[in-house]
Scaffold this motif. Structure first.
Motif: not given
Length: 242
Positions: A24, A27-28, A31-32, A103, A106, A108
């Motif tokens: 996860l 993936w984050l 993507r980000t 996690l 984040h 982001k």
């Protein structure tokens, strides 16, 4: 507007028993950073996890490519500071992000770190839980008090000029991180704090970005009574030597 990265970005991800979290977080990150137009690589430094974290990392390499996911394991648990030194040997980025793989951090916020870095040409951008709209979610009162208390003690004794000393979500210029690694002697919980204190001593600039810290969903927290004792010892050592 998408944040253009300052050259290539290397993300160092030390892992120990993170097989559930790793897919996860990767993936984050992909993507980000991909959506923000940032050229990146993720270096996974696994300390001999018995839960199959390395096998998961190998699967992720097949999915994202071995140019994006680099697995650089070690035989056993050797501590966070040495994990970063090990990972940095393989980093090709001009800037390095250090973060937890559980996690709690984040991805982001990374484009915000990059924006902040460009804005003030900072050597380090540190995520802070204690400024602006930063915060901590999922901790009980005891954990919050330990973290706040550790931070307050550090502020009083060391006056470091940064609001969150024990956090481990940061962006460094690669050469600055290398210099700080040479100076740092701490292990464990104190290590992150010493990095900022040494940075101030050496005249490096530190910017801050408020972040939300979320307690780990899977697995066990690494913070125990021994860590608290070693933190206090480390704090006193730094106070005596800086």
């Amino acid at each position: 507007m998408a944040a253009r990265g300052p050259g290539r970005l290397s993300v160092l991800l030390p892992t120990y028993n993170e097989r559930d979290n790793l897919p996860l977080v990767v993936w984050l990150l992909a993507r980000t950073l991909g959506d923000s137009g940032i050229d990146f690589e993720i270096i996974i430094i696994d300390d001999g996890s018995p839960d199959g974290t390395q096998e998961v990392a190998q699967q992720l390499q097949k999915i994202y490519g071995s140019d994006k996911i680099l697995l650089r394991p070690r035989a056993k648990k050797l501590g966070l500071g040495t994990a970063y030194i090990h990972g940095m040997k393989y980093a090709t980025g001009d800037f390095i992000v250090i973060m937890d793989a559980d996690l709690s951090h984040h991805p982001k916020f990374i484009p915000e770190f990059i924006r902040k870095q460009k804005e003030g040409n900072f050597d380090i951008v540190s995520g802070t839980r204690y400024k602006g709209n930063g915060g901590v979610y999922g901790w009980d009162l005891k954990r919050k008090l330990i973290s706040r208390g550790a931070n307050f003690l550090t502020q009083v004794l060391l006056r470091p000029g940064a609001s969150d000393l024990t956090g481990s979500f940061r962006l460094y210029r690669k050469e600055v991180l290398q210099k700080l690694m040479e100076k740092c002697v701490s292990k464990g919980y104190v290590f992150q704090m010493e990095m900022i204190v040494r940075a101030r001593q050496l005249g490096f600039t530190v910017g801050e970005v408020p972040i939300s810290f979320v307690d780990r969903v899977y697995g066990e927290s690494k913070l125990g009574g021994n860590e608290i004792v070693s933190f206090l010892k480390g704090l006193l050592t730094l106070f005596a030597t800086t």
